[in-house]
Enzyme design. Structure first.
Site, PDB file in Angstrom:
ATOM      1  CB  SER A 181      39.911  44.507  48.246  1.00  0.00           C
ATOM      2  OG  SER A 181      40.583  44.723  49.476  1.00  0.00           O
ATOM      3  CD  GLU A 309      43.282  37.412  47.175  1.00  0.00           C
ATOM      4  OE1 GLU A 309      43.970  38.502  47.207  1.00  0.00           O
ATOM      5  OE2 GLU A 309      42.438  36.741  46.644  1.00  0.00           O
ATOM      6  CG  HIS A 399      44.635  41.711  47.197  1.00  0.00           C
ATOM      7  ND1 HIS A 399      43.174  41.155  47.225  1.00  0.00           N
ATOM      8  CD2 HIS A 399      44.397  43.241  47.397  1.00  0.00           C
ATOM      9  CE1 HIS A 399      42.507  41.881  47.744  1.00  0.00           C
ATOM     10  NE2 HIS A 399      43.002  43.163  47.575  1.00  0.00           N
TER      11      HIS A 399
END
Length: 491
Positions: A181, A309, A399
């Site tokens: 990230s 994600e 994610h």
């Protein structure tokens, strides 16, 4: 090695502790606390100390912003620290993994149990976890202060590692920087910064965000923050605002960002208000552009994204399954890199819910990651691409599913959230494979599958079992081909 192992660094002696087969040195400062006269300044060197400095407690977390759970605030401002873990018995010349804890450019701490390095050190890596300034402390554009202070902190940490890692058994010529990230976005930026490049050899990015911002929009965000705080939008104006109060106002502005959609566009739709600034100085171009234009050299790069994600966010926000065709049309209008109709043409049978997930997943992490692999290869580097397809029962291949898998921390709170109290055998097998991939790449530059190039687009599909195949998100890749993420700018 003694129960309280000691290491002499260039700045002084530190004393850590033994935990199983790992010697851990926590909370070692690589720069002075960025408060008082040093607040919003470039990181300042740590003075040499006499005697032995305890290194058994994690450094306090930098001020945290953003939605969701965050590390508890501390009155201690010694935020700029590294935690170093090395295998026992002591060895030398080991590959080094440097993990940049910087989620969303707003939150992260070395104390997160998800980053427990024991499994990786037992496999022969020296692991360094870096804390840096985030949120407004690290990335707000302030008159009278250098921009991208969070990146400057990371460079200072890498310089500390260069000076000292050999004393911990690491090879300063075999440093791999890594993150997910915002940490992955930081790594992507560091690839293009001349002052940083001599300080590492390889890079790992998981879920690179397509987040950079122009100075013009960064000034508008700072002005909005200043209005909330009733101060001038300058370093001097912000200096009297307590760091935790400033972090809380960043969180509030993120929540209020939809009110700025007409001016802030994509930034407001994502609920993010701070990220790296294309400042013409430290960061003249977004990473994709710098690599493609030949303004940065390629490197050995392991880059990957998750198949699903956006699912984590839609579930955590309680909106999964509620999206309408209007929501899908808005997502395509805001985030498509060209004509929004390209998405509907590419995915004619997608439901509204599926289309929102596809577009948000593409724009936030999937396409920035795939395009970074391509740009690095164009710049003469060697790229290896993966897509995580191993899925949890509720969250899919979402994610952050990769982080407890890579660190082998399936029993940490995030791991339990994703995989349950007793992780299934498939998750444990996936964790073993991803750890092996990291260790092999850090040591050799080769994760174990063919490199990614424009001809074969070889991609490792991480699952049980894993396979290698052409890039699986080809329909989206064609939409984004030649259209790397642009800096966010005012409408």
């Amino acid at each position: 090695m003694q129960k309280r192992p000691r290491i002499r660094t260039a700045e002084g002696v530190v004393e850590g502790e033994l935990v199983g087969g790992t010697a851990i040195f926590r909370g070692i400062p690589y720069a002075q606390p960025p408060v008082g006269a040093l607040r919003f300044a470039a990181p300042a060197p740590v003075p040499h100390w006499d005697g032995v400095r305890p290194a058994v407690e994690f450094g306090p977390p930098p001020p945290q912003s953003g939605p969701g759970p965050r590390a508890e605030a501390s009155d201690d401002a010694n935020w700029l620290t590294v935690t170093v873990s090395t295998p026992v018995p002591a060895r030398s010349g080991l590959p080094v993994l440097v993990w940049i804890s910087c989620g969303g450019y707003m939150a992260g701490t070395a104390a997160d149990p998800m980053f427990d390095p024991a499994a990786l050190t037992s496999a022969g890596l020296v692991v360094v976890i870096v804390q840096c300034r985030m949120g407004a402390e690290g990335f707000a554009l302030l008159e009278g202060a250098p921009s991208n202070r969070g990146l400057l902190d990371q460079i200072a940490a890498l310089e500390w590692i260069r000076r000292n890692i050999a004393a911990f058994g690491g090879d300063p010529e075999a440093v791999t920087i890594a993150g997910t990230s915002g940490g992955a976005g930081s790594v992507a930026a560091l690839l293009t910064i001349p002052a940083a490049r001599p300080l590492f050899r390889r890079a790992i990015t998981h879920s690179v965000p397509g987040l950079t911002i122009t100075p013009a929009l960064a000034k508008e965000v700072t002005a909005a923050l200043a209005d909330r705080l009733d101060v001038a939008p300058t370093a001097a104006g912000f200096a009297d605002v307590p760091p935790q109060r400033l972090a809380e106002e960043v969180t509030a502005l993120c929540a209020d960002s939809p009110a700025h959609k007409e001016r802030w566009g994509r930034l407001a739709h994502l609920g993010i208000v701070v990220c790296p600034i294309i400042d013409g100085d430290l960061l003249p171009q977004p990473p994709w552009e710098a690599l493609t234009d030949g303004n940065a050299a390629g490197i050995d790069l392991l880059v990957g994204h998750m198949r699903d994600e956006f699912r984590l966010f839609s579930i955590m926000m309680g909106v999964r399954g509620t999206f309408t065709e209007e929501d899908a049309a808005t997502a395509m209008a805001v985030f498509a890199p060209g004509d929004p109709a390209e998405y509907r043409a590419a995915y004619p049978d997608a439901s509204a819910d599926e289309m929102v997930e596809i577009v948000y997943s593409d724009a936030t992490f999937r396409m920035p990651s795939a395009l970074l692999a391509e740009a690095n290869a164009d710049a003469g580097g060697t790229s290896y691409l993966f897509e995580m397809q191993y899925a949890s029962e509720v969250y899919g291949a979402c994610h952050s599913i990769d982080v407890p898998l890579a660190f082998g921390t399936l029993d940490c709170p995030t791991g339990v959230l994703l995989f349950g109290e007793d992780a299934p055998d498939g998750a444990r097998a996936m964790s073993d494979e991803l750890q092996h991939t990291w260790v092999r790449f850090c040591a050799t530059g080769d994760p174990g599958w063919p490199r990614y190039d424009a001809d074969g687009r070889n991609t490792r599909l991480l699952d049980t079992p894993s396979t290698t195949a052409p890039y699986p998100e080809e329909r989206s890749r064609r939409i984004w081909e030649g259209r790397p993420p642009l800096p966010f700018a005012p409408a």
